[in-house]
Scaffold this motif. Structure first.
Motif, PDB file in Angstrom:
ATOM      1  N   SER A   1      -8.192  -4.751  -3.744  1.00 31.05           N
ATOM      2  CA  SER A   1      -9.018  -3.716  -3.127  1.00 31.05           C
ATOM      3  C   SER A   1      -8.275  -3.023  -1.983  1.00 31.05           C
ATOM      4  O   SER A   1      -7.582  -3.672  -1.201  1.00 31.05           O
ATOM      5  N   PRO A   2      -8.448  -1.695  -1.857  1.00 34.55           N
ATOM      6  CA  PRO A   2      -7.812  -0.993  -0.730  1.00 34.55           C
ATOM      7  C   PRO A   2      -8.390  -1.397   0.619  1.00 34.55           C
ATOM      8  O   PRO A   2      -7.754  -1.204   1.656  1.00 34.55           O
ATOM      9  N   ASP A   3      -9.573  -1.980   0.625  1.00 30.66           N
ATOM     10  CA  ASP A   3     -10.221  -2.390   1.878  1.00 30.66           C
ATOM     11  C   ASP A   3      -9.900  -3.835   2.254  1.00 30.66           C
ATOM     12  O   ASP A   3     -10.408  -4.340   3.258  1.00 30.66           O
ATOM     13  N   TYR A   4      -9.083  -4.494   1.458  1.00 26.42           N
ATOM     14  CA  TYR A   4      -8.772  -5.906   1.706  1.00 26.42           C
ATOM     15  C   TYR A   4      -7.958  -6.055   2.997  1.00 26.42           C
ATOM     16  O   TYR A   4      -7.030  -5.281   3.261  1.00 26.42           O
ATOM     17  N   SER A   5      -8.277  -7.038   3.787  1.00 24.51           N
ATOM     18  CA  SER A   5      -7.551  -7.294   5.031  1.00 24.51           C
ATOM     19  C   SER A   5      -6.400  -8.260   4.779  1.00 24.51           C
ATOM     20  O   SER A   5      -6.602  -9.359   4.253  1.00 24.51           O
TER      21      SER A   5
ATOM     22  N   LYS B   1      -4.883   6.416  -0.798  1.00 25.85           N
ATOM     23  CA  LYS B   1      -4.327   5.070  -0.706  1.00 25.85           C
ATOM     24  C   LYS B   1      -4.286   4.391  -2.076  1.00 25.85           C
ATOM     25  O   LYS B   1      -5.254   4.423  -2.836  1.00 25.85           O
TER      26      LYS B   1
ATOM     27  N   SER C   1       0.457   5.588   0.022  1.00 28.84           N
ATOM     28  CA  SER C   1      -0.389   6.782   0.095  1.00 28.84           C
ATOM     29  C   SER C   1       0.294   7.953  -0.587  1.00 28.84           C
ATOM     30  O   SER C   1       1.496   8.195  -0.383  1.00 28.84           O
TER      31      SER C   1
ATOM     32  N   ASN D   1      -3.893  -0.595  -8.230  1.00 25.45           N
ATOM     33  CA  ASN D   1      -5.299  -0.289  -7.925  1.00 25.45           C
ATOM     34  C   ASN D   1      -6.263  -1.171  -8.719  1.00 25.45           C
ATOM     35  O   ASN D   1      -7.287  -0.727  -9.222  1.00 25.45           O
TER      36      ASN D   1
ATOM     37  N   GLU E   1       0.845  -1.191   0.000  1.00 21.35           N
ATOM     38  CA  GLU E   1       0.000   0.000   0.000  1.00 21.35           C
ATOM     39  C   GLU E   1       0.883   1.245   0.000  1.00 21.35           C
ATOM     40  O   GLU E   1       1.918   1.279   0.678  1.00 21.35           O
TER      41      GLU E   1
END
Length: 757
Positions: A170-174, A102, A40, A63, A38
């Motif tokens: 995905s940026p929300d992936y854990s 992000k 920013s 992305n 990731e």
């Protein structure tokens, strides 16, 4: 550059890669690792230059958008089973893929070769650096990158979405449970000789089917035509209902090569099988996809060739509790290819020649990737130089673009020097010298010539050791490749010496001739004189021992005089005396045969039906023979007619041979080069086109107009009603002129922007 890999204690099975498809698999199994980072950004710089590579194969996403795959192919040699001591890195502006805030960078890394062109140093990993527009390093591969194995990847052609680790783009992936990457000095050491061939990213185009058919039961399939729509957001998807296995046939506008992508909605365990075909019913590749629940997209990693796609859909497997419909939103082919300009202008009164050139154009665009391919079906390694030599000339004629030729010449030089002047296909090592000569004559690229000159010396030194007491090539390890012809129990892929040493000796003569010219350009007069002496002695031996006055043909060889080590490709002599056309064709093409007797010999080759007829590949040298004695008007147009049947059979792309082979083989595309060289009649007299030979052969056309690319701009040729107009860009002049007396010639000079090769 730093290299990162997976933690060996946790992923030991991944960190063992196969050197090539020629090496035994051993403990290596196909696996896909994911490297995720990731980043920013407060603002996206105007330029963000990524420098990257990977071993064995990778796909780069930013992305969630596919950026490219790689690495730039090592190429390797046929049967190449040892790790290369060099590796290629790429650079690309990737600013368009980044956003403020992000960002997610993902590498999907394979530890297993998928094609013959894929090679590994045995240590999987990636290297990545990101530079902002002020050339400051913004990001590097290090321990902050996280890694995991995507178990959904089963092989190059098989993917089980049920085993996927989720949408890691995905940026929300854990990433809980992911493992930090390891900076690997061992991997970096294996790839310490990093080189940049400065190749541009491949161009990509989305190709949708233009026709869809259901050959069998129709009541289980709904919205058949919707799969042809570009609007996957609102169009009703093609729906396959539970029941019998459903077969769907898709047809693309023309043959293309690239990657198949599925966009489908399904339950768990549905099975989609895809067969890519060049012609209906003739499968090239087979892909299998097992669905998870919900909507999903998947793009297969392996490149394929196709004009037809056969899709088999089963809504459930044996363990699925209840089958639900499979909805197909789209099946696409993302075509890939070297970024080429618009094809040069060519029009003439012969529609067949126009179609032939169009077919060759499409085939070339499939075969020109990050290296020239023999075909996207075979994807042969770098050692198939005979194919790439011809493709290089076609690329110059059709696009004025020899960047890929330069890259292949440079990486072949690395291969040749590593193997002490040896390439697996013996004749192809000699044709490498011819490829360098052709490239230099069209570009005047002294820098590249100087870099590869030692490899030319290595090849010719090796072949000098193959000369026997008769002065011919009688000590070669094999006599391949001559042509794809089988005669009885003999294949001319690797014939016995008694049927191959004539052609091999003639190829060596031609290589010495080309090397002489290059040595003179570099001012290496001592080496030029040595090669000249060797060539004269060889030419004398060829004429003395192989010319047969009784048949007025050159013999293919002499039985019993060759010595070679036993190998699968060295065939023992058995007392045969052969008069194939191959030695005779090359004797004319390279000037071995007395010039005043060449016309009679050529007529025998072209009219004697008892002789083997060369396949499309070797016709390149037959055209050389025809043009070398100025007989294109008599024989060149007739020779092009031999392509008519294979163009009628499959007008989309070139068949490998007259009666067999795949349908995307650019080695048979020499007519596109001949239309420029002989019909338009433009060839460089000196390196780089400062002076040209103008010798158009116009007997079989009522009109023709076309452009010939040069480093100075386009040469325009227009002929009609006995009048020929030629427009030369500034910096180009006619050095030699050969034109019919009844043609009125007008030459104009104009300024033009230079073309960068």
């Amino acid at each position: 550059m730093k290299w990162i890999s997976l933690n060996s204690q946790q992923f030991e099975a991944f960190n063992c890669s196969r050197i090539s498809l020629f090496t035994p698999a051993g403990n290596s199994r196909p696996k896909m690792a994911v490297f995720r980072k990731e980043l920013s950004l407060a603002a996206v710089p105007e330029k963000l230059i990524a420098k990257f590579t990977g071993d064995c194969k990778f796909r780069l996403f930013i992305n969630g958008v596919f950026v490219t795959d790689g690495p730039v192919e090592i190429g390797g040699d046929y049967n190449h089973q040892y790790a290369p001591n060099w590796w290629f890195v790429s650079s690309q502006d990737v600013s368009q893929y980044f956003i403020e805030g992000k960002n997610v960078i993902c590498f999907e890394l394979l530890n297993h070769p998928e094609a013959l062109t894929d090679f590994s140093c045995g240590k999987p990993g990636i290297a990545f650096e990101l530079y902002s527009d002020d050339n400051q390093l913004s990001l590097s591969a290090d321990e902050s990158w996280l890694t995991a194995i995507n178990s959904a990847y089963l092989s190059a052609s098989s993917f089980d979405q049920q085993k996927s680790i989720g949408n890691y783009h995905s940026p929300d992936y854990s990433t809980i449970g992911w493992t930090p990457a390891v900076v690997s000095e061992e991997t970096a050491l294996c790839h310490k000789n990093l080189l940049d061939l400065q190749l541009p990213p491949l161009a990509e185009k989305t190709i949708l089917p233009i026709k869809v058919e259901l050959p069998f039961e129709k009541r289980y399939v709904k919205n058949l035509e919707s799969i042809l729509s570009e609007d996957t957001a609102t169009a009703e998807p093609l729906t396959v209902l539970p029941g019998p296995l459903s077969t769907i046939y898709l047809t693309l506008p023309q043959e293309a090569c690239g990657h198949i992508e599925l966009d489908i909605s399904a339950g768990n365990g549905a099975i989609i099988e895809i067969f890519t075909e060049e012609t209906p019913g003739c499968s090239v590749n087979h892909f299998k996809y097992i669905t998870a629940e919900g909507r999903q997209k998947h793009r297969f990693t392996m490149m394929t060739a196709a004009q037809h796609i056969r899709v088999l859909v089963a809504c459930a497997d044996f363990i699925t509790p209840a089958a639900i419909p499979v909805q197909i939103h789209s099946i696409k082919l993302y075509s890939r290819g070297f970024p080429l300009p618009t094809t040069t202008r060519f029009n003439c009164s012969n529609p067949f020649l126009m179609q032939l050139r169009k077919t060759i154009d499409n085939t070339m665009r499939m075969c020109m990737q990050r290296m020239h391919l023999d075909s996207p079906v075979h994807q042969e390694p770098l050692g198939c130089t005979g194919d790439y030599m011809i493709e290089s000339l076609i690329a110059q004629a059709l696009y004025g673009d020899m960047r890929l030729s330069r890259a292949d010449i440079l990486r072949t030089a690395l291969l040749v020097e590593a193997q002490d002047g040896k390439i697996f296909h013996t004749s192809y090592s000699l044709l490498y010298v011819q490829m360098v000569k052709d490239y230099f004559w069209y570009t005047a690229d002294f820098q590249t010539l100087q870099k590869v000159y030692p490899s030319i010396k290595a090849i010719l030194n090796r072949f000098n050791g193959y000369i026997g007491k008769e002065g011919l090539i009688t000590r070669a390890p094999n006599y391949m490749f001559i042509d794809w012809v089988v005669e009885g129990d003999i294949t001319y892929h690797h014939p016995p010496a008694e049927l191959g040493l004539g052609a091999m000796s003639a190829f060596y003569y031609g290589a010495l001739q080309n090397a002489e010219d290059l040595a003179l350009q570099l001012g290496d007069t001592l080496q030029q004189q040595l090669w000249h002496q060797q060539r004269m002695a060889l030419g004398k031996a060829i004429h003395q021992h192989l010319w047969d006055p009784a048949t007025k043909l050159y013999k293919a060889g002499i039985s019993g005089i060759s010595k070679g080590e036993p190998s699968p490709f060295y065939v023992d002599d058995s007392g045969r005396i052969g008069h194939t056309p191959y030695t005779s064709i090359l004797a004319i093409a390279y000037g071995i045969h007395p010039i005043d007797e060449c016309e009679e010999l050529l007529e025998r080759i072209m009219t004697d039906s008892s002789l083997i007829q060369p396949q499309p590949y070797f016709c390149h040298f037959l055209f050389d023979a025809i043009c070398s004695i100025g007989k294109f008007n008599q024989w060149g147009y007739r020779l092009m007619e031999r392509w008519r049947d294979i163009i009628d059979e499959h007008p989309s792309s070139l068949k490998e041979c007259w009666h067999c082979g795949d349908y995307s083989h650019a080695w048979g595309g020499t007519p596109a080069y001949q239309l420029t060289r002989a019909v338009l009649g433009i060839t460089p007299l000196v390196p780089g086109f400062r002076k040209i030979i103008l010798a158009p052969c116009l007997n079989d056309v009522e009109f023709v107009n076309g452009d010939v690319p040069t480093p100075f701009g386009m040469i325009h040729v227009d002929y009609k009603n006995g009048e020929l107009g030629v427009t030369l860009p500034r910096g180009v002049e006619v050095g030699e002129l050969d034109i019919r007396n009844d043609i009125k010639l007008t030459i104009w000079h104009s300024a033009s922007e230079a073309i960068t090769n």
